[in-house]
Design an enzyme around this catalytic site. Structure first.
Site, PDB file in Angstrom:
ATOM      1  N   GLU A 100      73.856 -15.575 129.023  1.00 22.72           N
ATOM      2  CA  GLU A 100      73.461 -14.303 129.611  1.00 22.72           C
ATOM      3  C   GLU A 100      72.208 -14.513 130.457  1.00 22.72           C
ATOM      4  OE1 GLU A 100      73.436 -11.129 126.739  1.00 22.72           O
ATOM      5  OE2 GLU A 100      75.319 -11.771 125.841  1.00 22.72           O
ATOM      6  N   ARG A 146      84.339  -5.371 122.829  1.00 23.65           N
ATOM      7  CA  ARG A 146      83.305  -6.279 122.328  1.00 23.65           C
ATOM      8  C   ARG A 146      82.814  -5.814 120.961  1.00 23.65           C
ATOM      9  NH1 ARG A 146      80.805  -9.568 126.228  1.00 23.65           N
ATOM     10  NH2 ARG A 146      81.479  -9.178 128.365  1.00 23.65           N
TER      11      ARG A 146
END
Length: 270
Positions: free
Chosen positions: A3, A260
């Protein structure tokens, strides 16, 4: 998946060794990434000096004298500096050889990453519609509040939308929402301005702390120097479903939001 903090960690690790160096050769062993690596990448980049290394969202921009290499680490990729001539192992798809005697090696076991070439990177189709960077003054709680009005989607996928703000992936969205005391299932449009102001502050704090710790290594992320990140030791809720909350001791719950996994504390987050 790497990320924003992991990509920024990589940028900081490789930039001092790339900027001002001339590329002698580009070796591509496998072009089959998420999008094929340009067949003429060696011709375009070889002989050029690297001017700067920047980040936009989760993309690395390696700027040459003419043109930019746009790189994305995908689900499991990494860029690291190794000695020139080091034999390539499996999944090590690209080497950018430098006259300094080092080379930038791109590894991507799952091949979901990218290496593309552009003469106008910020207007590239992958970058042009991205929202503001979270660690700049262009992003704040007022932006979240205004963009959320009338939105019925849950707040977690809302703050993970790259058109709203870039780089707030699953790990850091989960942690920031916990720090702000907001249930990730709440409708984005039903959250007050005051709570969004708090959330924006926590997003910035969590991301900055993760960068300081070198990112989060959950599986196979390593930085440009080959070292793992250490922010996983600071995680309060991500990946801890069923365990006690570090703040109040309540069992953490895990739900699915936007395909998710999302972990939260039913007592601390409202």
């Amino acid at each position: 998946m790497p990320e924003l903090p992991e990509v920024e960690t990589t940028r900081r690790g490789i930039a001092p060794h790339l900027v001002g160096q001339r590329v002698s050769r580009v070796v591509v062993r496998d072009r089959r990434l998420r999008w094929p690596i340009p067949e003429d990448l060696d011709v375009r980049l070889s002989g050029q000096c690297i001017v700067s290394v920047e980040r936009r969202a989760k993309y690395l921009l390696i700027n040459a004298e003419v043109g930019t290499l746009i790189s994305h680490l995908g689900m499991s990729g990494n860029l690291r500096l190794v000695e020139l001539g080091l034999p390539a192992a499996k999944h090590e798809h690209v080497d950018i050889e430098l006259e300094s005697g080092l080379m930038l090696r791109y590894t991507d076991p799952r091949r979901f990453g990218a290496m593309l070439w552009s003469l106008d990177p910020l207007n590239h189709e992958l970058l042009i519609r991205l929202g503001p960077e979270p660690l700049t003054d262009l992003f704040d709680g007022e932006r979240l509040f205004q963009l959320s009005r009338g939105r019925s989607m849950a707040v977690k996928p809302f703050i993970m939308d790259n058109a709203v703000v870039v780089g707030v992936g699953n790990i850091y969205a989960t942690e920031a929402l916990f720090a702000a005391g907001i249930d990730p299932r709440r409708e984005a449009g039903g959250i007050s301005r005051a709570r969004y102001l708090k959330l924006a502050i926590e997003i910035k704090r969590v991301l900055a702390a993760a960068i300081e710790q070198g990112g989060t290594t959950l599986r196979d992320f390593i930085g440009g120097d080959g070292q793992p990140g250490y922010f996983q030791q600071e995680l309060f809720v991500y990946g801890r479903g069923g365990q006690p909350c570090k703040v109040c001791g309540t069992e953490l719950r895990e739900v699915k939001l936007g395909q998710r996994a999302s972990v939260f504390c039913p007592k601390c987050q409202r």
